[in-house]
Motif scaffolding. Structure first.
Motif, short mmCIF file in Angstrom:
data_model
loop_
_atom_site.label_atom_id
_atom_site.label_comp_id
_atom_site.label_asym_id
_atom_site.label_seq_id
_atom_site.Cartn_x
_atom_site.Cartn_y
_atom_site.Cartn_z
N LEU A 185 9.44 27.41 81.24
CA LEU A 185 9.17 26.15 81.95
C LEU A 185 8.03 25.43 81.24
N THR A 186 8.30 24.22 80.73
CA THR A 186 7.24 23.43 80.09
C THR A 186 7.30 22.02 80.64
N GLY A 187 6.36 21.20 80.18
CA GLY A 187 6.33 19.81 80.64
C GLY A 187 7.58 19.04 80.25
N ARG A 188 8.37 19.60 79.32
CA ARG A 188 9.56 18.86 78.87
C ARG A 188 10.76 19.07 79.78
N ASP A 189 10.68 20.06 80.68
CA ASP A 189 11.80 20.25 81.61
C ASP A 189 11.81 19.11 82.61
N LYS A 190 12.92 18.40 82.69
CA LYS A 190 13.00 17.23 83.58
C LYS A 190 14.27 17.31 84.45
N GLY A 191 14.24 16.50 85.49
CA GLY A 191 15.46 16.26 86.27
C GLY A 191 16.13 17.50 86.81
N SER A 192 17.48 17.50 86.70
CA SER A 192 18.27 18.54 87.35
C SER A 192 18.00 19.91 86.73
N GLU A 193 17.74 19.92 85.41
CA GLU A 193 17.45 21.17 84.71
C GLU A 193 16.21 21.83 85.33
N ARG A 194 15.18 21.02 85.52
CA ARG A 194 13.92 21.52 86.11
C ARG A 194 14.16 21.96 87.55
N ALA A 195 14.89 21.14 88.30
CA ALA A 195 15.16 21.46 89.71
C ALA A 195 15.87 22.80 89.83
N ARG A 196 16.82 23.05 88.92
CA ARG A 196 17.59 24.30 88.97
C ARG A 196 16.66 25.50 88.72
N LYS A 197 15.76 25.34 87.72
CA LYS A 197 14.83 26.43 87.42
C LYS A 197 13.91 26.70 88.62
N LEU A 198 13.40 25.62 89.23
CA LEU A 198 12.47 25.79 90.35
C LEU A 198 13.16 26.48 91.52
N GLU A 199 14.42 26.11 91.74
CA GLU A 199 15.20 26.73 92.83
C GLU A 199 15.36 28.23 92.56
N ASP A 200 15.74 28.57 91.31
CA ASP A 200 15.94 29.98 90.96
C ASP A 200 14.63 30.78 91.06
N LEU A 201 13.54 30.11 90.74
CA LEU A 201 12.23 30.76 90.79
C LEU A 201 11.87 31.07 92.25
N ALA A 202 12.05 30.05 93.10
CA ALA A 202 11.69 30.20 94.51
C ALA A 202 12.57 31.26 95.19
N GLN A 203 13.83 31.41 94.72
CA GLN A 203 14.75 32.40 95.31
C GLN A 203 14.57 33.79 94.70
N GLY A 204 13.70 33.88 93.67
CA GLY A 204 13.47 35.18 93.06
C GLY A 204 14.54 35.58 92.05
N ARG A 205 15.38 34.60 91.63
CA ARG A 205 16.42 34.95 90.65
C ARG A 205 15.85 35.03 89.23
N ILE A 206 14.73 34.31 89.00
CA ILE A 206 14.05 34.44 87.69
C ILE A 206 12.97 35.50 87.87
N HIS A 207 13.02 36.56 87.05
CA HIS A 207 12.05 37.64 87.19
C HIS A 207 10.74 37.33 86.47
N ILE A 208 10.89 36.80 85.25
CA ILE A 208 9.70 36.52 84.44
C ILE A 208 9.78 35.09 83.92
N LEU A 209 8.71 34.33 84.17
CA LEU A 209 8.67 32.94 83.71
C LEU A 209 7.66 32.84 82.58
N VAL A 210 8.05 32.14 81.50
CA VAL A 210 7.11 31.87 80.42
C VAL A 210 6.84 30.38 80.47
#
Length: 695
Positions: free
Chosen positions: A349-374
């Protein structure tokens, strides 16, 4: 908690002191003096012997002499620009006092003919005649007591004279309150140190040159006060980190085993030890606040990843933060393979993630589907929420002071923190910058790393270097070429990256050479890096953006142009970019002849050793602490009396004393604790005071 009333006079405006008006108050600011208390620690750096002699005949000029004289005659200049002369006689010799641009009427009043005066200044012989040009002091005999036998010399700045400083210091000293002792009585007695007030008075009234030494009891005591106040602040920060309850994250070891079993080598003893220390901290109910310190190529990434797996094994998530996007991508590339072995999901996750791509990552993070975030600092943003964040790994690089470490802790209510630094830090700096942390050190290299051959080459031989490079590229090898600056600047004849890039492209052919530097748009920078990592381009011309973390095992040549302009630690980091693969690597330090003494010493140290800790100690000895990690952004304390490089042992004592005091008296409520609060106010440790009041 508001400032104690007893200290008010020392925190008043400078204009409240004798002899200081608004103009000189402004000038004093350049010396770091803004309040009367700052003058207490503006110590003299040397002294002048003003002891009286019977006659100028008894001294060997040029030297400073103090002598009683009778004024004989005045000679005003006849032509403009000539000096004004006053003939005087001491007990055995006639000599002249010389004044330039002087007002005659003023001098007649100051030195009336037939009267006696005490004069003190530098005696020189000119055309066979002894002279004193612009005496430092001219006093009536009844005022002679005002002149100390040994006069302290203070640091000055434009608009501030010795007399002004001496007067202001005397005025500030008169305001010193009687304060309780904050140093441990046993230690004070053992060292034979004076009380605080006596130490300050003694430091401003030296009687011989030995009084300026760091080992003089008064100075040593004041240095200790500074170290101690700083260490109390760090210990309070450490205690407040520890007070916040942590979460116990118990490792099952399953994911770690899966990774270790698949690796082609065994971890070093140092790596295993560090992982054990980290896992133990994470299992404890207190918050972890640990520094992982390792030299170039000591395998920090593996240790950090195994630590992140502890968080995942315990059912939580981990985050790894890097200072720049290039480094975040490097970490991602470095960890992807390990994550695949462990079967955990890793995302960037960096400042370049925008829009739906970013939203999808944030959703997966909040649901615990992403184990490790860089990620970069973007992971600090408000909308980035984790399901269960347990460990934050920060790739330090000194861009991250104590304050930011605390901020990060607030992201998850009790996140364990592991800070990685690739710069081996000498013990004194580790105490000063990381006294609030526990430290794990990686001091072994993983097997299979060949030492890098390092050679010094004068810039005059650049054509031979380019020729060598051509052969190496033909054999399929890759190389870095590091330049000092980006734009051509008339003043400095540094080879700019632009010009070097054109030159090498012409010599080695299109498509072989790529370039990265700080002013490029991120997209272009990333593309150039990616092409080099993939082996499409063979030579990467770069400014120092590549010094940390870049990992291209096939790159086996490092050319550093104008190496003498870089710091030792930086050169060591740059050299660490090669020697990561199976091939024998070389590092060429190109310098502009002739080399100065320190430049030569620096490059030779580098040529002779690959031990980062030895290099760091050497660097500290040569450059001083502020420089070593760029004081402005390092959050390093600026001490006025204490010397971090030379008084490491004193700092270590201060650390253990501060930790013991806070262990026995966490709220600083005892009599000694109250005295320590005074010290914190005096030395501007406001952050510490906030921490006590929160606590």
């Amino acid at each position: 908690m508001s400032r104690p009333e007893i200290l008010f006079p020392l925190f008043a405006g400078l204009e409240t002191l004798d002899g200081i008006g608004p103009k000189s108050a402004k000038a004093f600011a350049a010396l770091g003096v803004e309040k009367p208390k700052d003058l207490l620690l503006l110590l003299p750096h040397s002294g002048i012997d003003r002891a009286r002699c019977a006659s100028v005949r008894d001294v060997v000029p040029p030297t400073t002499a103090t002598v009683e004289v009778e004024v004989e005659a005045h000679f005003a200049p006849r032509t403009k620009g000539r000096p004004y002369r006053v003939m005087v006689r001491d007990s055995a010799l006639e000599f002249q006092l010389i004044f330039f641009h002087a007002r005659g009427d003023y001098l007649q009043k100051l030195l009336p003919v037939g009267e006696k005066r005490l004069v003190s200044g530098r005696i020189e012989v000119f055309d066979g005649v002894a002279q004193m040009v612009h005496p430092d002091h001219i006093l009536r005999l009844e005022d002679a007591g005002e002149l100390p036998q040994f006069e302290p010399v203070y640091p000055l700045t434009a608009g501030v004279t010795q007399k002004l400083v001496a007067k202001a210091v005397a005025s500030a000293l008169a305001r010193m309150p009687e304060l309780d002792e904050w140093i441990d009585p046993g230690q004070k007695a053992r060292e034979g140190w004076p009380d605080w007030s006596a130490a300050i008075h003694a430091a401003h009234a030296p009687s011989r040159n030995a009084d300026f030494a760091a080992t003089a009891p008064a100075r040593q005591r004041l240095a200790y006060d500074e170290f101690f106040a700083h260490q109390v602040t760090l210990s309070l920060a450490r205690a407040s980190m520890r007070k916040t309850k942590g979460r116990s994250s118990h490792a099952t070891g399953q994911l770690q085993q899966a990774v270790l079993a698949a690796l082609p080598y065994m971890p070093t003893g140092a790596q295993s030890r560090a992982v054990t220390e980290i896992a133990r901290d994470m299992a404890a109910p207190l918050r972890m606040n640990r520094l992982l310190q390792g030299d170039v190529g000591s395998g920090k990434t593996l240790v950090a990843f195994l630590a992140l797996l502890v968080a995942v094994e315990a059912g939580g998530q981990g985050v790894m933060m890097a200072p720049t996007e290039i480094l975040a991508r490097q970490h991602l590339a470095g960890l992807a393979e390990l994550a695949a072995l462990a079967g955990v999901r890793l995302e960037l996750l960096t400042g370049r993630d925008k829009g739906s791509e970013r939203a999808r990552k944030l959703e997966d993070l909040a649901q615990g589907r992403i184990h490790i975030l860089v990620g970069t600092h973007a992971v600090f943003q408000k909308d980035v929420l984790f399901q269960d964040l347990r460990l934050a790994v920060v790739d330090e690089q000194h861009r991250f002071g104590v304050a930011q470490r605390m901020e990060l802790g607030a992201k998850g209510q009790s996140v364990d923190v592991l800070v990685m630094t690739a710069t081996p830090i000498p013990r004194s700096l580790a105490l000063a910058s990381y006294g609030d942390m526990d430290v794990s050190v990686l001091d072994e290299k993983p097997p299979g790393r060949k030492p890098v051959q390092t050679a010094l080459v004068p810039t005059g031989r650049i054509d031979e270097v380019v020729e060598k490079l051509r052969k190496a590229v033909a054999e399929g090898r890759q190389a870095y070429w590091v330049c000092p600056l980006v734009e051509d600047s008339e003043v400095l004849d540094y080879a700019s990256a632009e010009a070097r890039f054109q030159h090498l492209r012409a010599a080695l052919g299109e498509g072989v050479v790529a370039m990265v530097h700080g002013q490029m748009p991120v997209v272009e920078k990333d593309a150039a890096m990616a092409g080099f990592v993939a082996g499409q381009t063979k030579v990467l011309v770069a400014t120092t953006v590549i010094e940390v973390g870049v990992n291209v095992p096939n790159a086996s040549i490092m050319v550093i142009e104008r190496a003498e302009t870089f710091g030792l630690a930086q050169l060591h980091q740059l050299r660490g970019r090669v020697g990561r693969g199976a091939a024998q690597s070389t590092c060429l330090l190109m310098y502009q002849a002739p080399l100065g003494e320190t430049g030569e010493r620096r490059l030779k140290v580098l040529r002779d050793t690959e031990d980062g800790f030895r290099i760091a100690e050497e660097d500290l000895a040569m450059r001083g602490a502020g420089d070593l990690i760029g004081t402005a952004q390092s959050g390093l304390p600026r001490f006025k009396v204490a010397d971090m490089e030379r008084q490491t042992a004193l700092m270590a004592v201060a650390q253990s004393d501060a930790r013991k005091l806070l262990n026995d008296d966490p709220g600083l409520t005892s009599r000694r604790g109250q005295a320590v609060r005074m010290l914190l106010w005096l030395l501007d440790q406001d952050r510490a005071i906030r921490l006590i009041s929160i606590g």
